[in-house]
Structures are given as C-alpha cells and as structure tokens.
Design a protein around this motif. Structure first.
Motif, PDB file in Angstrom:
ATOM      1  N   PHE A 145       0.834  -1.202   0.000  1.00  0.00           N
ATOM      2  CA  PHE A 145       0.000   0.000   0.000  1.00  0.00           C
ATOM      3  C   PHE A 145       0.872   1.257   0.000  1.00  0.00           C
ATOM      4  CE2 PHE A 145      -3.787  -2.487   1.553  1.00  0.00           C
ATOM      5  CZ  PHE A 145      -4.627  -2.111   0.519  1.00  0.00           C
ATOM      6  N   LEU A 146       1.983   1.224   0.735  1.00  0.00           N
ATOM      7  CA  LEU A 146       2.904   2.365   0.739  1.00  0.00           C
ATOM      8  C   LEU A 146       3.535   2.556  -0.638  1.00  0.00           C
ATOM      9  CD1 LEU A 146       4.546   1.885   4.237  1.00  0.00           C
ATOM     10  CD2 LEU A 146       3.106   3.805   3.515  1.00  0.00           C
ATOM     11  N   TRP A 147       3.876   1.450  -1.318  1.00  0.00           N
ATOM     12  CA  TRP A 147       4.382   1.548  -2.686  1.00  0.00           C
ATOM     13  C   TRP A 147       3.330   2.254  -3.559  1.00  0.00           C
ATOM     14  CZ3 TRP A 147       5.819  -3.407  -5.999  1.00  0.00           C
ATOM     15  CH2 TRP A 147       6.043  -3.042  -7.323  1.00  0.00           C
ATOM     16  N   GLY A 148       2.086   1.837  -3.431  1.00  0.00           N
ATOM     17  CA  GLY A 148       1.011   2.459  -4.206  1.00  0.00           C
ATOM     18  C   GLY A 148       0.881   3.945  -3.906  1.00  0.00           C
ATOM     19  N   LEU A 149       1.025   4.321  -2.641  1.00  0.00           N
ATOM     20  CA  LEU A 149       0.963   5.731  -2.263  1.00  0.00           C
ATOM     21  C   LEU A 149       2.144   6.498  -2.866  1.00  0.00           C
ATOM     22  CD1 LEU A 149      -0.246   8.088  -0.706  1.00  0.00           C
ATOM     23  CD2 LEU A 149       0.975   7.259   1.341  1.00  0.00           C
ATOM     24  N   ALA A 150       3.336   5.907  -2.793  1.00  0.00           N
ATOM     25  CA  ALA A 150       4.525   6.537  -3.388  1.00  0.00           C
ATOM     26  C   ALA A 150       4.328   6.730  -4.885  1.00  0.00           C
ATOM     27  CB  ALA A 150       5.767   5.693  -3.108  1.00  0.00           C
ATOM     28  N   GLN A 151       3.761   5.737  -5.547  1.00  0.00           N
ATOM     29  CA  GLN A 151       3.494   5.826  -6.983  1.00  0.00           C
ATOM     30  C   GLN A 151       2.533   6.974  -7.278  1.00  0.00           C
ATOM     31  OE1 GLN A 151       2.664   2.112  -9.133  1.00  0.00           O
ATOM     32  NE2 GLN A 151       0.815   3.072  -9.927  1.00  0.00           N
ATOM     33  N   ALA A 152       1.485   7.103  -6.464  1.00  0.00           N
ATOM     34  CA  ALA A 152       0.514   8.180  -6.660  1.00  0.00           C
ATOM     35  C   ALA A 152       1.174   9.552  -6.507  1.00  0.00           C
ATOM     36  CB  ALA A 152      -0.643   8.027  -5.675  1.00  0.00           C
ATOM     37  N   LEU A 153       2.165   9.649  -5.631  1.00  0.00           N
ATOM     38  CA  LEU A 153       2.872  10.913  -5.436  1.00  0.00           C
ATOM     39  C   LEU A 153       3.894  11.176  -6.542  1.00  0.00           C
ATOM     40  CD1 LEU A 153       3.391  10.593  -1.588  1.00  0.00           C
ATOM     41  CD2 LEU A 153       2.016  12.356  -2.737  1.00  0.00           C
ATOM     42  N   LEU A 154       4.601  10.145  -6.971  1.00  0.00           N
ATOM     43  CA  LEU A 154       5.704  10.324  -7.925  1.00  0.00           C
ATOM     44  C   LEU A 154       5.263  10.397  -9.393  1.00  0.00           C
ATOM     45  CD1 LEU A 154       8.328   7.945  -6.305  1.00  0.00           C
ATOM     46  CD2 LEU A 154       8.468  10.449  -6.446  1.00  0.00           C
ATOM     47  N   LEU A 155       4.123   9.844  -9.713  1.00  0.00           N
ATOM     48  CA  LEU A 155       3.655   9.849 -11.099  1.00  0.00           C
ATOM     49  C   LEU A 155       2.425  10.752 -11.207  1.00  0.00           C
ATOM     50  CD1 LEU A 155       4.085   6.075 -12.031  1.00  0.00           C
ATOM     51  CD2 LEU A 155       5.749   7.949 -12.215  1.00  0.00           C
ATOM     52  N   PRO A 156       2.607  11.983 -11.689  1.00  0.00           N
ATOM     53  CA  PRO A 156       1.507  12.950 -11.724  1.00  0.00           C
ATOM     54  C   PRO A 156       0.536  12.703 -12.878  1.00  0.00           C
ATOM     55  CG  PRO A 156       3.465  13.941 -12.677  1.00  0.00           C
ATOM     56  CD  PRO A 156       3.862  12.571 -12.192  1.00  0.00           C
ATOM     57  N   ASN A 157      -0.229  11.656 -12.725  1.00  0.00           N
ATOM     58  CA  ASN A 157      -1.200  11.273 -13.731  1.00  0.00           C
ATOM     59  C   ASN A 157      -2.383  10.656 -12.994  1.00  0.00           C
ATOM     60  OD1 ASN A 157      -2.380   9.074 -15.681  1.00  0.00           O
ATOM     61  ND2 ASN A 157      -1.267  10.511 -17.009  1.00  0.00           N
TER      62      ASN A 157
END
Length: 196
Positions: A135-147
């Motif tokens: 879930f933290l990976w998913g959160l990091a992805q949501a922050l790092l990929l602005p789409n």
C-alpha cells in the motif's frame, strides 16, 4: 533533468529495488515444500494480475510514454520529496517483513511444511506488514507519477487484490494454526497498527 523526469526515475529505482530486495528471500522460500496450496487458483492469479497492472504495467506505460496524456497534471517538489520518502519507508518495511517471515514467504496463498506462525518482529505490530508495504508503494506511486490514472493505479490494483484476498488468507491461517492464530488476531490489526 526536469522534475517530472526525476520523479519517474525515482519511481523506477524504487520498483527495481523492491524486486532486488526480494531475490534472496524468494530463493529461500523455493526450497521449502508446500503442504497446502489449495488457494493457488485462477481467482488468485487474476488478483495478482490486477495488482501487477496497477503497480507495474500502467505506471511503466506512463513513465515511458506519458500516456494517457489527458490525465497528467503538473508535479511539485513537495510531492516528489514525499513520494521518495514514502517509497523508502515502503522498501524498509518490505525488507523487514521478508526478514521476519523468512522461508515461509510466498507470492500465492500457501502453507509450507513445518510452517510456524510468525508473530514477532514487524509481525508483532500488524498481521500483514507486507500488504502494508505494498500500500505504501502504491501511495509513493501516486505521489511520484503525476497522472490521474497511472498514479493511483497501484493503490486501486493492489487494493482489489488485498480486499478480495486477505479474508481467505486469514481463514487459511486460522485453519492451520487454530487458537494461536485467533489470539494473534485479537491483539493485532491487519495493516495499520492500532487502526485497521
């Protein structure tokens, strides 16, 4: 290098690090004989595929091509810094989880021969710390990929796997460990210490 390119590279490094961390533990786990693999089925494989689409395929497509362009938005420095910090914490938690569970780890739902219930280390805090790390990976992805599609795809894809799988996993553990698992459930939360 633009901030967007940097954030995409940071995301990619996090994903590669994730799989590199897993290699030695995967080798150990393969040596263990499986005593209960009844949950290795089409449903579980479908859930793993959905999760992979969200955490791997969709964000990789975006990172390499910028698609889907209509869903992109400007990224900020604060967002990138937060994304990197969250991914670093996810990697640390992922490593601690693997270290604690050791040879009993598995991608699919299975019980190994002479499987012991692990309730120490990070498992003393939550029952499913590896899911917490995802879930933290998913959160990091949501922050790092602005789409608006590629960013949250990880949380959505993994969330689907989690909510359709965790109950079955806990039932399997209950059948394998009985009262010891019930006692463990009473004193721990699933993925967020003290909350859920």
């Amino acid at each position: 290098m633009t901030l967007l390119a940097f954030s995409k590279i940071a995301w990619a490094i996090g994903v590669v690090a994730w799989y590199v961390l897993r290699i030695p533990f995967e080798r150990k786990a393969r040596r263990m004989k499986v005593s209960d693999a009844r949950h290795r089925n089409l449903r579980d494989m479908t859930l793993l595929t959905i999760s992979t689409l969200g955490l791997g395929v969709t964000p990789t497509l975006y990172a390499l091509t910028g698609l889907p362009r209509f869903a992109s938005y400007p990224i900020t420095v604060i967002q990138v810094v937060a994304g990197i910090l969250v991914f670093l914490f996810a990697l640390w938690l992922f490593w601690r989880t693997h270290k604690a569970i050791g040879k009993y780890w598995s991608v699919t739902l299975e019980i190994k021969e002479k499987h012991e219930l692990v309730t120490t280390g990070i498992y003393a805090q939550v029952r499913h710390p590896m899911y917490s790390a995802f879930f933290l990976w998913g959160l990091a992805q949501a922050l790092l990929l602005p789409n608006w599609i590629a960013g949250p795809a990880g949380l959505i894809g993994f969330g689907i796997l989690f909510f359709f799988r965790v109950g079955r996993e806990e039932q399997m553990m209950r059948e394998a460990f009985g009262a010891a698992y019930d006692a463990y459930v009473r004193r721990t939360k699933r993925v967020i210490p003290g909350i859920y």
